[in-house]
Scaffold this active site. Structure first.
Site, PDB file in Angstrom:
ATOM      1  N   GLY A  78       0.845  -1.203   0.000  1.00  0.00           N
ATOM      2  CA  GLY A  78       0.000   0.000   0.000  1.00  0.00           C
ATOM      3  C   GLY A  78       0.875   1.246   0.000  1.00  0.00           C
ATOM      4  CG  ASP A 124      -1.043   0.227   8.828  1.00  0.00           C
ATOM      5  OD1 ASP A 124      -1.908   1.112   8.885  1.00  0.00           O
ATOM      6  OD2 ASP A 124      -1.103  -0.745   8.069  1.00  0.00           O
ATOM      7  CG  MET A 133      -6.776   2.967   6.637  1.00  0.00           C
ATOM      8  SD  MET A 133      -5.740   3.040   5.168  1.00  0.00           S
ATOM      9  CE  MET A 133      -6.975   2.711   3.908  1.00  0.00           C
ATOM     10  N   GLY A 134      -5.595   0.782  10.020  1.00  0.00           N
ATOM     11  CA  GLY A 134      -4.824   0.034  11.009  1.00  0.00           C
ATOM     12  C   GLY A 134      -5.533  -1.273  11.263  1.00  0.00           C
ATOM     13  CE1 TYR A 186      -7.125   2.210   0.375  1.00  0.00           C
ATOM     14  CE2 TYR A 186      -9.506   2.488   0.472  1.00  0.00           C
ATOM     15  CZ  TYR A 186      -8.398   1.669   0.455  1.00  0.00           C
ATOM     16  OH  TYR A 186      -8.544   0.314   0.534  1.00  0.00           O
ATOM     17  CG  LEU A 187      -9.959  11.316   2.869  1.00  0.00           C
ATOM     18  CD1 LEU A 187     -10.893  11.897   3.918  1.00  0.00           C
ATOM     19  CD2 LEU A 187      -9.605  12.358   1.828  1.00  0.00           C
TER      20      LEU A 187
HETATM   21  O1  F6P Z   1      -1.135   0.791   4.190  1.00  0.00           O
HETATM   22  C1  F6P Z   1      -1.613  -0.077   5.182  1.00  0.00           C
HETATM   23  C2  F6P Z   1      -3.078  -0.064   5.136  1.00  0.00           C
HETATM   24  O2  F6P Z   1      -3.398   1.268   5.145  1.00  0.00           O
HETATM   25  C3  F6P Z   1      -3.862  -0.755   6.242  1.00  0.00           C
HETATM   26  O3  F6P Z   1      -4.047  -0.020   7.414  1.00  0.00           O
HETATM   27  C4  F6P Z   1      -5.163  -1.066   5.551  1.00  0.00           C
HETATM   28  O4  F6P Z   1      -5.832  -2.109   6.141  1.00  0.00           O
HETATM   29  C5  F6P Z   1      -4.696  -1.425   4.186  1.00  0.00           C
HETATM   30  O5  F6P Z   1      -3.550  -0.642   3.951  1.00  0.00           O
HETATM   31  C6  F6P Z   1      -5.724  -1.237   3.104  1.00  0.00           C
HETATM   32  O6  F6P Z   1      -5.088  -1.183   1.883  1.00  0.00           O
HETATM   33  P1  F6P Z   1      -5.619  -1.704   0.490  1.00  0.00           P
HETATM   34  O7  F6P Z   1      -7.096  -1.529   0.479  1.00  0.00           O
HETATM   35  O8  F6P Z   1      -4.899  -0.832  -0.479  1.00  0.00           O
HETATM   36  O9  F6P Z   1      -5.230  -3.140   0.369  1.00  0.00           O
END
Ligand code: F6P
Length: 357
Positions: free
Chosen positions: A10, A135, A177-178, A280-281
């Site tokens: 990510g 994260d 997120m996390g 995603y912000l």
């Molecule tokens: O970059 C890590 C992270 O932001 C996590 O906290 C989250 O669960 C994950 O990426 C989501 O990413 P994607 O939807 O791009 O797989």
């Protein structure tokens, strides 16, 4: 000398600042070296795609979000399995590394990226890792680049939600997120003045959160702010595997615990409750000054390790100093929030509630 660079997993703010720092170090100190970009993470290496990165490509990208190289996720489990043509992705990467005559490969990524980097390193490729992720959960480093920017974004959102919460006498849930680690929720929650912070590391009781919100109201608070990490879960779910929890959520048409908790709180407290998912912000956009600084520092130090012929490591921040850890030592290890650690302890001491009775 030929040096490759890829960004994997990510994305996060600061990736371009690292690429720039590596490029500038090479321009300044290794003028005969050639810097090659590899598109779309390990995907580009598997396909054997390389393109030259010139000064004009990286000189002006310090404050640009995302990654100019593109990125993708390549699950670790699939690396050593034979692909459709019978050859494993790992073998393809090693073959392409050798064919292109790389002397060093920089990989910018999170925990999964570092596991794959350790595989490449064990195969004899000269790899240097750089720890990115919003994260902040990479073992062996106090800080990853991208994290502080995400904290800033989340805190700004919490500040904005606070004023509307106050106007409407509402309980507000803010999901950050996390999935596995709650660092972002913890830091943003403390800095945003949350009443409650819910982390994957501390399974919570909804009854206890209901009581806390009612207590707030009794004490004259006009609103309650609850910061929820996307991976937080109920103490009742603690016995379930992650997949089983996901199944239960799917059955409810939800992907995280936030909407379920919002429903419980509204029903049981009688207080209007709203939830905002920041999503995603937190990953997009320009890096903060802190992250530009850290990314530049990591990039410059990693390039110095390359010039010194020091491979099989990843740069890290330890007590304010940039150090490096062996990829083989950190691969597969994680860095969760310690429920008994200093940050959780002082947060509790100043009245922040973690959802446990
Ligand atoms: O970059 C890590 C992270 O932001 C996590 O906290 C989250 O669960 C994950 O990426 C989501 O990413 P994607 O939807 O791009 O797989």
């Amino acid at each position: 000398m030929k040096i490759g660079v890829l960004t994997s997993g990510g994305d996060c703010p600061g990736l371009n600042a690292v690429i720039r720092a590596i490029g500038l170090y090479i321009t300044e100190n290794l003028p005969d070296a050639e810097l090659l970009g590899i598109p779309d993470g390990y995907g580009g290496l598997i396909r054997g795609e390389f393109f030259p990165l010139k000064r004009e490509d990286f000189a002006d990208i310090l404050n640009l979000g995302g990654t100019i190289l593109g990125t993708s996720r390549q699950p670790f489990k699939q690396m050593t399995r034979p692909a459709e043509d019978g050859t494993s992705r790992l073998k393809k990467m090693v073959d392409n590394y050798r064919k292109s005559r790389l002397d060093c490969l920089f990989v910018l990524g999170g925990a999964g990226t570092h596991k794959n980097a350790a595989l490449l390193s064990a195969e004899g490729c000269h790899v240097i890792g750089l720890p990115k992720t919003i994260d902040n959960d990479i073992y062996g480093t106090d800080m990853t680049f991208g994290f502080q920017t995400a904290v800033e974004v989340a805190v700004e959102a919490i500040d904005r939600i606070r004023t509307t919460a106050e106007s409407h006498l509402r309980t507000m849930l803010i999901e950050v997120m996390g999935n596995k680690a709650g660092w972002l929720a913890l830091h943003a929650g403390i800095a945003g003045g949350a009443d409650v912070i819910l982390l994957p590391e501390i399974p919570f009781s909804p009854d206890a959160v209901v009581e806390k919100v009612l207590r707030n109201r009794e004490q004259g608070e006009r609103f309650s702010l609850i910061v929820v990490a996307e991976g937080a879960f109920l103490s009742d779910e603690a016995g379930l595997k992650k997949k089983e929890r996901q199944f239960v959520r799917k059955e409810r048409g939800e992907s995280t615990v936030t909407p379920h908790l919002a429903e419980i709180l509204e029903e049981r407290t009688g207080i209007e409750t709203r939830a905002t998912v920041l999503g995603y912000l937190q990953r997009g956009g320009t890096p903060s000054a802190y992250d530009r600084f850290l990314a530049s520092r990591f990039g410059g130090e990693a390039a110095r390790l390359c010039a010194a012929g020091h491979f099989g490591v990843t740069v890290a921040l330890n007590g304010g100093n940039v150090v490096y850890n062996a990829l083989s030592d950190i691969a597969g290890r994680d860095k969760p929030v310690d429920p008994k650690g200093e940050a959780v302890r002082f947060a509790r001491d100043i009245g922040i509630f973690f959802g446990t009775k």
